[in-house]
Design an enzyme around this catalytic site. Structure first.
Site, PDB file in Angstrom:
ATOM      1  N   HIS A  21      -3.259   4.231   5.004  1.00  0.00           N
ATOM      2  CA  HIS A  21      -4.365   3.288   5.128  1.00  0.00           C
ATOM      3  C   HIS A  21      -5.671   3.973   4.748  1.00  0.00           C
ATOM      4  CE1 HIS A  21      -6.903   0.081   6.664  1.00  0.00           C
ATOM      5  NE2 HIS A  21      -7.569   0.988   7.348  1.00  0.00           N
ATOM      6  N   TYR A  38       4.764   4.568  11.291  1.00  0.00           N
ATOM      7  CA  TYR A  38       5.061   3.137  11.440  1.00  0.00           C
ATOM      8  C   TYR A  38       5.876   2.536  10.298  1.00  0.00           C
ATOM      9  CZ  TYR A  38       0.762   2.909   8.584  1.00  0.00           C
ATOM     10  OH  TYR A  38      -0.196   3.099   7.614  1.00  0.00           O
ATOM     11  N   ARG A  58       0.853  -1.185   0.000  1.00  0.00           N
ATOM     12  CA  ARG A  58       0.000   0.000   0.000  1.00  0.00           C
ATOM     13  C   ARG A  58       0.892   1.240   0.000  1.00  0.00           C
ATOM     14  NH1 ARG A  58      -1.118   2.421   4.604  1.00  0.00           N
ATOM     15  NH2 ARG A  58      -1.123   0.531   5.880  1.00  0.00           N
TER      16      ARG A  58
END
Length: 396
Positions: free
Chosen positions: A285, A294, A281
């Site tokens: 998100h 992260y 990705r």
């Protein structure tokens, strides 16, 4: 395994433990990043028309995602999720299906719906939750659905579509229809109990279902290394009686080839299949997420070099079916089309408040009517808190 297989299994007289580490799951790769194919690679069934339709969908989704993230940042819509970097997975697999095969999506498969022909205007109506939205404004943005295009309406709770896919596929089997269900989910959803219940049912009843896992490395902010200790998702399917295959999820030709064969197994042999597409990705998100918390920019850049859209474009150019000039012109046009449709959709009124309680019951029960009356009274009491675009009363 079945009782007969258990009885035929090797017998030992001292402890022998089996380990998943002893199993090697191969990854299907056909297309290199420069547009050439690997030596000995078997191409899927694809002609110029199909190839250009796939790529046209790629460009449309890139334009849609780009514009709608900007629209969310401007406060024009409340929420959005992109599929940047994962386009080959859902679009390539949908291209292998029959138009009447049912699609049960998670929430990052707008490309599958676009490939089926969902109009740009309908994308916008849903995102703006206006009165022309097929869902009547009852869902948050990106929760699409189309009965006409055999695309089940998306549900927010994670993994609910997995057992539903097994049940729907069982119905197709009982009706002896020559169709299947494809069910999309992420590797994070495979940590839900619904995943295990679903593929166990699919394996036991031998239903025409394709479970398509987009393993993009993260369940929101949780990396795969913290989600499971095994070798991905594909090996799990084998234990439940499904066939499984792992593909390079950024290689649209590999995805198309794997799904074409998976559909044959599902429809002709009632053999459920799990496809694990290894991808990434590239975007956040959702518009509520900041991936810098992260994962590193270095990691993202590594995957940008594996961009599935650029990879397929290189192949198309090598075939003589596309050019850089066409690419630039088409992308510019799609961006303009999305912008024009967005401006129109945001002027369409919201559904009337009465629509909140229709469609479930033939006659709305009294308790719902009472709640609706209370809502209307509240809106009338505090009109400044509810602008016209937030909902209309039945007498307006």
């Amino acid at each position: 395994m079945s009782n007969s297989k258990q009885s035929e299994a090797q017998v030992v007289h001292a402890p022998v433990f089996i380990s998943g580490d002893d199993l090697e799951t191969p990854t299907l790769k056909i297309l290199r990043q420069d547009g050439t194919t690997y030596e000995g690679a078997e191409l899927p069934e694809i002609d110029q028309a199909l190839a250009l339709k796939i790529y046209d969908t790629f460009l449309f989704i890139r334009a849609l995602d780009e514009r709608m993230v900007a629209a969310q940042r401007q406060g024009r819509i409340s929420f959005y999720m992109t599929e940047i970097g994962e386009e080959a997975a859902d679009i390539g697999s949908t291209a292998a299906l029959d138009p009447e095969d049912m699609i049960m999506a998670q929430y990052r498969e707008q490309g599958a719906l676009a490939f089926r022909g969902f109009p740009l205007e309908q994308f916008m109506h849903q995102l703006f939750s206006n009165e022309n939205d097929l869902g009547k404004g009852r869902q948050m943005p990106i929760h699409y659905g189309s009965n006409e295009l055999h695309y089940m309406t998306i549900s927010s709770p994670l993994a609910t579509q997995l057992p539903q896919a097994a049940g729907y596929a069982y119905g197709l089997k009982l009706e002896e229809k020559q169709n299947c269900v494809i069910c999309y989910f992420g590797e994070g959803a495979a940590s839900e109990g619904d995943f295990h219940a679903a593929i166990n049912m699919a394996g036991v009843y031998k239903v025409p279902a394709i479970y398509f896992c987009r393993n993009n490395g993260y369940a929101i902010s949780t990396p795969s290394s913290e989600q499971f200790a095994g070798d991905g998702i594909a090996p799990r399917a084998v234990a439940y009686g499904l066939k499984a295959i792992r593909v390079d999820g950024n290689d649209v030709l590999a995805v198309l080839k794997a799904t074409q064969e998976a559909r044959r197994l599902a429809v002709e042999e009632n053999q459920p299949v799990l496809i694990e597409a290894m991808t990434y990705r590239l975007g956040a998100h959702s518009t509520s997420d900041d991936p810098s918390g992260y994962r590193s920019k270095k990691e993202e850049e590594k995957w940008r070099e594996k961009d599935p859209v650029a990879r397929f474009k290189n192949w198309l150019i090598a075939q003589g079916w596309w050019s850089e000039e066409q690419d630039a012109a088409e992308m510019a046009q799609k961006r303009q089309n999305v912008l024009d449709a967005m401006k129109k959709a945001e002027t369409v009124p919201s559904p009337k408040v009465d629509e909140l309680i229709t469609d479930v019951y033939d006659v709305p029960p009294q308790h719902l009517q009472d709640q609706l009356d209370e809502l209307k009274a509240h809106i009338r009491q505090y009109p400044e808190a509810y602008p016209k675009t937030a909902g209309r009363l039945d007498d307006e």
